[in-house]
Design a protein around this motif. Structure first.
Motif, short mmCIF file in Angstrom:
data_model
loop_
_atom_site.label_atom_id
_atom_site.label_comp_id
_atom_site.label_asym_id
_atom_site.label_seq_id
_atom_site.Cartn_x
_atom_site.Cartn_y
_atom_site.Cartn_z
N ASN A 1 0.84 -1.20 0.00
CA ASN A 1 0.00 0.00 0.00
C ASN A 1 0.87 1.24 0.00
N LEU A 2 0.24 2.40 -0.12
CA LEU A 2 1.00 3.64 -0.11
C LEU A 2 1.70 3.82 1.24
N SER A 3 2.94 4.26 1.18
CA SER A 3 3.66 4.66 2.39
C SER A 3 3.18 6.07 2.75
N GLU A 4 3.61 6.59 3.88
CA GLU A 4 3.25 7.97 4.24
C GLU A 4 3.79 8.93 3.17
N GLU A 5 5.01 8.67 2.68
CA GLU A 5 5.59 9.49 1.61
C GLU A 5 4.74 9.39 0.34
N GLY A 6 4.27 8.19 0.02
CA GLY A 6 3.42 8.00 -1.15
C GLY A 6 2.12 8.78 -1.06
N LYS A 7 1.56 8.84 0.15
CA LYS A 7 0.33 9.63 0.35
C LYS A 7 0.61 11.11 0.13
N ARG A 8 1.74 11.58 0.65
CA ARG A 8 2.11 12.99 0.45
C ARG A 8 2.34 13.28 -1.04
N GLN A 9 3.00 12.34 -1.73
CA GLN A 9 3.24 12.51 -3.17
C GLN A 9 1.92 12.64 -3.93
N ALA A 10 0.95 11.79 -3.60
CA ALA A 10 -0.34 11.79 -4.29
C ALA A 10 -1.07 13.12 -4.10
N ILE A 11 -1.11 13.59 -2.86
CA ILE A 11 -1.78 14.87 -2.57
C ILE A 11 -1.09 16.00 -3.34
N TYR A 12 0.23 16.01 -3.29
CA TYR A 12 1.02 17.04 -3.96
C TYR A 12 0.80 17.01 -5.47
N TYR A 13 0.73 15.82 -6.06
CA TYR A 13 0.52 15.65 -7.50
C TYR A 13 -0.77 16.35 -7.92
N GLY A 14 -1.85 16.08 -7.20
CA GLY A 14 -3.13 16.72 -7.51
C GLY A 14 -3.05 18.23 -7.35
N GLU A 15 -2.39 18.69 -6.29
CA GLU A 15 -2.26 20.13 -6.05
C GLU A 15 -1.49 20.81 -7.18
N VAL A 16 -0.40 20.18 -7.62
CA VAL A 16 0.42 20.77 -8.68
C VAL A 16 -0.36 20.84 -9.99
N LEU A 17 -1.05 19.77 -10.37
CA LEU A 17 -1.81 19.80 -11.63
C LEU A 17 -2.89 20.88 -11.58
N ARG A 18 -3.54 21.04 -10.42
CA ARG A 18 -4.56 22.10 -10.29
C ARG A 18 -3.92 23.48 -10.37
N SER A 19 -2.77 23.66 -9.70
CA SER A 19 -2.12 24.97 -9.71
C SER A 19 -1.64 25.35 -11.12
N LEU A 20 -1.29 24.35 -11.92
CA LEU A 20 -0.86 24.60 -13.30
C LEU A 20 -2.06 24.80 -14.24
N ARG A 21 -3.25 24.57 -13.71
CA ARG A 21 -4.50 24.71 -14.49
C ARG A 21 -4.51 23.80 -15.73
N ILE A 22 -4.05 22.58 -15.52
CA ILE A 22 -4.10 21.59 -16.59
C ILE A 22 -5.51 20.98 -16.57
N PRO A 23 -6.28 21.11 -17.67
CA PRO A 23 -7.65 20.60 -17.67
C PRO A 23 -7.67 19.06 -17.71
N ILE A 24 -8.40 18.48 -16.77
CA ILE A 24 -8.46 17.03 -16.61
C ILE A 24 -9.86 16.54 -16.94
N SER A 25 -9.92 15.44 -17.67
CA SER A 25 -11.18 14.76 -17.97
C SER A 25 -11.46 13.77 -16.84
#
Length: 181
Positions: free
Chosen positions: A42-66
């Motif tokens: 399963n995700l490690s604590e670092e993996g959970k942080r990476q996942a949250i950060y990934y979503g935040e970065v894509l939103r901050s870059l305003r990349i449109p997601i389907s």
């Protein structure tokens, strides 16, 4: 990723194939059951942080997601997608199991069947003005999309059914984050 790649992503038409966040050390159990996360890595604590950060970065870059985000049925991939994009925006794609199986001991014909199905999926152009996100697994070296680091992303330009696809870039999580500076 440079600004021209960011501009391309903002216009849509790409697939962002991402590997799940860092998982715990060890192996999935022989009695692996998709209903029971305790039988899997399963995700490690670092993996959970990476996942949250990934979503935040894509939103901050305003990349449109389907939506929905397509994810492998493994708990680590589902949790990555849910942490990055929200529980309601995730759809499980059983094909993630086949991608996982490429790293196992399978016959050449089974490998070719999986890679052909992968090609077919990666030819599908996302809805106008958006990008499709797939969260699944890395590949063995030289097979499919190759090795992908934890939360790394392969940017793919689908060319339409039967026309193949083009790999535009392979980015680590820090490469993606660098764009938002």
């Amino acid at each position: 990723m440079n600004s021209s790649l960011l501009d391309l992503l903002k216009n849509g038409g790409y697939i962002l194939y991402a590997r799940h966040g860092e998982a715990t050390v060890g192996e999935d159990q022989p009695n692996l059951n998709f209903q029971y996360c305790f039988t899997q890595r399963n995700l490690s604590e670092e993996g959970k942080r990476q996942a949250i950060y990934y979503g935040e970065v894509l939103r901050s870059l305003r990349i449109p997601i389907s939506y929905p985000i397509l994810t492998s049925p493994f708990c680590r991939a589902i949790e990555t997608a849910q942490l990055a994009f929200g529980r309601a925006n995730v759809q499980i794609d059983p094909f993630g199991i086949a991608i996982y199986n490429l790293s196992r001991n399978i016959s050449a014909s089974e490998q070719e069947r999986i890679l052909e199905a992968l090609r077919s999926k990666l030819e599908i152009i996302p809805p106008q003005g958006t990008n499709q996100v797939i969260i699944a697994h890395s590949f063995p070296t030289g097979i499919g999309l190759g090795q992908i680091p934890d939360m790394g992303t392969v940017i793919i330009k689908p060319l339409g059914q039967g026309n193949g696809f083009e790999i535009i870039s392979k980015l680590s999580l820090s490469d993606i984050a660098y764009l938002s500076r």
